[in-house]
Design a protein around this motif. Sequence first.
Motif, PDB file in Angstrom:
ATOM      1  N   ASP A  84      43.798  32.085  19.752  1.00 55.09           N
ATOM      2  CA  ASP A  84      43.827  32.047  21.224  1.00 55.09           C
ATOM      3  C   ASP A  84      43.312  30.736  21.819  1.00 55.09           C
ATOM      4  OD1 ASP A  84      44.813  34.623  21.233  1.00 55.09           O
ATOM      5  OD2 ASP A  84      42.797  35.495  21.266  1.00 55.09           O
ATOM      6  N   ARG A  85      43.103  29.710  20.997  1.00 56.37           N
ATOM      7  CA  ARG A  85      42.677  28.408  21.520  1.00 56.37           C
ATOM      8  C   ARG A  85      43.907  27.504  21.610  1.00 56.37           C
ATOM      9  NH1 ARG A  85      37.233  27.650  22.802  1.00 56.37           N
ATOM     10  NH2 ARG A  85      36.726  25.893  21.450  1.00 56.37           N
ATOM     11  N   VAL A  86      43.950  26.688  22.644  1.00 59.20           N
ATOM     12  CA  VAL A  86      45.039  25.720  22.799  1.00 59.20           C
ATOM     13  C   VAL A  86      44.487  24.345  22.425  1.00 59.20           C
ATOM     14  CG1 VAL A  86      46.658  24.651  24.411  1.00 59.20           C
ATOM     15  CG2 VAL A  86      46.095  27.087  24.636  1.00 59.20           C
ATOM     16  N   ALA A  87      45.175  23.654  21.516  1.00 62.32           N
ATOM     17  CA  ALA A  87      44.643  22.394  20.989  1.00 62.32           C
ATOM     18  C   ALA A  87      45.681  21.279  21.086  1.00 62.32           C
ATOM     19  CB  ALA A  87      44.219  22.580  19.532  1.00 62.32           C
ATOM     20  N   VAL A  88      45.233  20.091  21.420  1.00 62.98           N
ATOM     21  CA  VAL A  88      46.106  18.922  21.542  1.00 62.98           C
ATOM     22  C   VAL A  88      45.670  17.886  20.507  1.00 62.98           C
ATOM     23  CG1 VAL A  88      46.948  17.136  23.122  1.00 62.98           C
ATOM     24  CG2 VAL A  88      46.181  19.346  24.034  1.00 62.98           C
ATOM     25  N   VAL A  89      46.635  17.266  19.826  1.00 62.37           N
ATOM     26  CA  VAL A  89      46.316  16.244  18.825  1.00 62.37           C
ATOM     27  C   VAL A  89      47.147  14.997  19.096  1.00 62.37           C
ATOM     28  CG1 VAL A  89      46.135  15.733  16.351  1.00 62.37           C
ATOM     29  CG2 VAL A  89      46.049  18.118  17.122  1.00 62.37           C
ATOM     30  N   THR A  90      46.501  13.851  19.284  1.00 61.55           N
ATOM     31  CA  THR A  90      47.258  12.607  19.477  1.00 61.55           C
ATOM     32  C   THR A  90      47.556  11.962  18.123  1.00 61.55           C
ATOM     33  OG1 THR A  90      45.354  11.108  19.602  1.00 61.55           O
ATOM     34  CG2 THR A  90      45.985  12.217  21.660  1.00 61.55           C
ATOM     35  N   VAL A 124      49.216  24.686  19.139  1.00 68.37           N
ATOM     36  CA  VAL A 124      48.987  23.239  19.051  1.00 68.37           C
ATOM     37  C   VAL A 124      50.068  22.449  19.789  1.00 68.37           C
ATOM     38  CG1 VAL A 124      48.666  21.302  17.448  1.00 68.37           C
ATOM     39  CG2 VAL A 124      47.844  23.579  16.819  1.00 68.37           C
ATOM     40  N   ILE A 125      49.642  21.404  20.488  1.00 71.37           N
ATOM     41  CA  ILE A 125      50.557  20.460  21.123  1.00 71.37           C
ATOM     42  C   ILE A 125      50.358  19.127  20.415  1.00 71.37           C
ATOM     43  CG2 ILE A 125      51.192  19.296  23.296  1.00 71.37           C
ATOM     44  CD1 ILE A 125      49.170  22.112  24.032  1.00 71.37           C
ATOM     45  N   VAL A 126      51.435  18.573  19.853  1.00 74.10           N
ATOM     46  CA  VAL A 126      51.306  17.323  19.106  1.00 74.10           C
ATOM     47  C   VAL A 126      51.880  16.166  19.915  1.00 74.10           C
ATOM     48  CG1 VAL A 126      51.154  18.291  16.791  1.00 74.10           C
ATOM     49  CG2 VAL A 126      53.407  17.905  17.774  1.00 74.10           C
ATOM     50  N   LEU A 127      51.161  15.056  19.930  1.00 78.33           N
ATOM     51  CA  LEU A 127      51.543  13.886  20.728  1.00 78.33           C
ATOM     52  C   LEU A 127      51.779  12.688  19.817  1.00 78.33           C
ATOM     53  CD1 LEU A 127      50.454  15.603  23.059  1.00 78.33           C
ATOM     54  CD2 LEU A 127      48.889  13.752  23.650  1.00 78.33           C
ATOM     55  N   ASP A 128      52.758  11.881  20.172  1.00 82.30           N
ATOM     56  CA  ASP A 128      52.911  10.569  19.507  1.00 82.30           C
ATOM     57  C   ASP A 128      53.854   9.727  20.339  1.00 82.30           C
ATOM     58  OD1 ASP A 128      53.095   8.450  17.381  1.00 82.30           O
ATOM     59  OD2 ASP A 128      52.133   9.997  16.173  1.00 82.30           O
TER      60      ASP A 128
END
Length: 433
Positions: free
Chosen positions: A193-199, A220-224
Amino acid sequence: MKLKIPGVPSPTRLRRYAPGQPLVDGPVLVGGAPGGKLRDPICEILGRAGASVGESPSAVAEPSRWSAIIFDATGITDIAGLLALHAFTAPAFRNLRPSGRLIVLGTPPEDCPQPKAAAAQRALDGFIRSAGKEARLGSTANLIDIAGGAEDAIESTLRFFLSGRSAYISGQVIRLTPATPMPTPDWDHPLRDRVAVVTGAARGIGAAIAETLSRDGAQVIVLDVPAQGAALAEVANSVGAIAFQIDITAEDAPARLATYLKDRYGAVDVFVHNAGITRDRSLVNMPAEQWSSVLAVNLGAQLRINEALLDQNVLRPGGRVICISSTSGIAGNRGQTNYAASKAGIIGMVQALAPVMAKGDMTINAVAPGFIETAMTKAMPFATREIGRRINSLNQGGLPVDVAETVAWLGQPGTAGVNGQVIRVCGQSILGA
Ligand SMILES: NC(=O)c1ccc[n+]([C@@H]2O[C@H](COP(=O)([O-])OP(=O)(O)OC[C@H]3O[C@@H](n4cnc5c(N)ncnc54)[C@H](O)[C@@H]3O)[C@@H](O)[C@H]2O)c1
């Protein structure tokens, strides 16, 4: 492929976490000095985790008996008290299993009003760093200093250091400060239930972080950068994440990101600043452009994004920001004045923001990897690479997952007591030790 070098011992294969694995792979020896109050809470935690507990070290050679030795040293107030630490750990240390754990729990020396107590508590630091260097077969030694009032916040940290999740961390001192941990109903999925963002998640350490957070239950939301769009989509598909293409150094990146996260998720729980670049050159040959680009990606973008996250309430209470630094930022490195400056700057930022974050029941910490087996380190010349791998107590390089596991632990709702710290994931590298 790793080469076997004649005359150089092969490193031990480390016990790393796999889903479903028990916390420890054998009994745990628990002891403490008189006056310590943590023995019962430790045994309760071990009981909940299904671990069996032993309480008396055997002088008899019984190799591979203990999966871990935990010693509560919080009651030690003078150097005579340190004898109990010696008496308990000395006979048991040789009976640790491969990838075993020595964990000492102490009191922060600065919290000890008496000089003799502060001295004895600080002595634990030297003890644990030396034990880490003597540990064999993939075993580690770490000290957890627990400030008064933080006793209720130890479970997630104790579990992390006992488990295979901390395989590549040794010789470190972790501080727990008073904080109210949010409950963790499912220790196999502590980020449920945690929302996590990774650059910077299209490859390498960032991709491993995305995979590990997702495995632990996070959305998870992944960024690049857009140029890595295909690789980013592949990571997103394989771990069930959402991909968002963005150059974190763009002028409008913090605002775009904040708007996207708020519109889509309301708020997020974990933000991991992993994106980073190197542009190595000796100082005298370093063009201004290489200096600036490294500082812009590795440090400037983190500062600007953190400002937006806080100003626009993008982080929920209990939020966690985790910033990837480097042992280069602690020890310095030839050819890396720009990179080391940026990675040291991250530590300054984390320490300054920690009290601000604490006011909102949030934390910010830095993770400083040492030599990690990635495309970046694969490109090093052979001799530099072999030296990098070997100059640590575990005699090997770490894996991206070792950094990822550390990020996941810091991201847990229960890890509320760790704030403003730098956790080295370097196998106790001698660099900057
Ligand atoms: N590999 C190691 O041994 C090691 C050691 C210490 C620290 N680190 C740090 O760990 C982090 C990850 O390292 P890695 O080895 O996986 O690196 P990597 O080069 O494999 O991956 C970095 C990712 O960041 C992305 N990125 C770069 N600039 C960006 C920008 N402006 N906007 C968005 N994304 C951007 C890249 O496209 C790439 O996908 C970095 O911060 C690095 O400094 C790595």
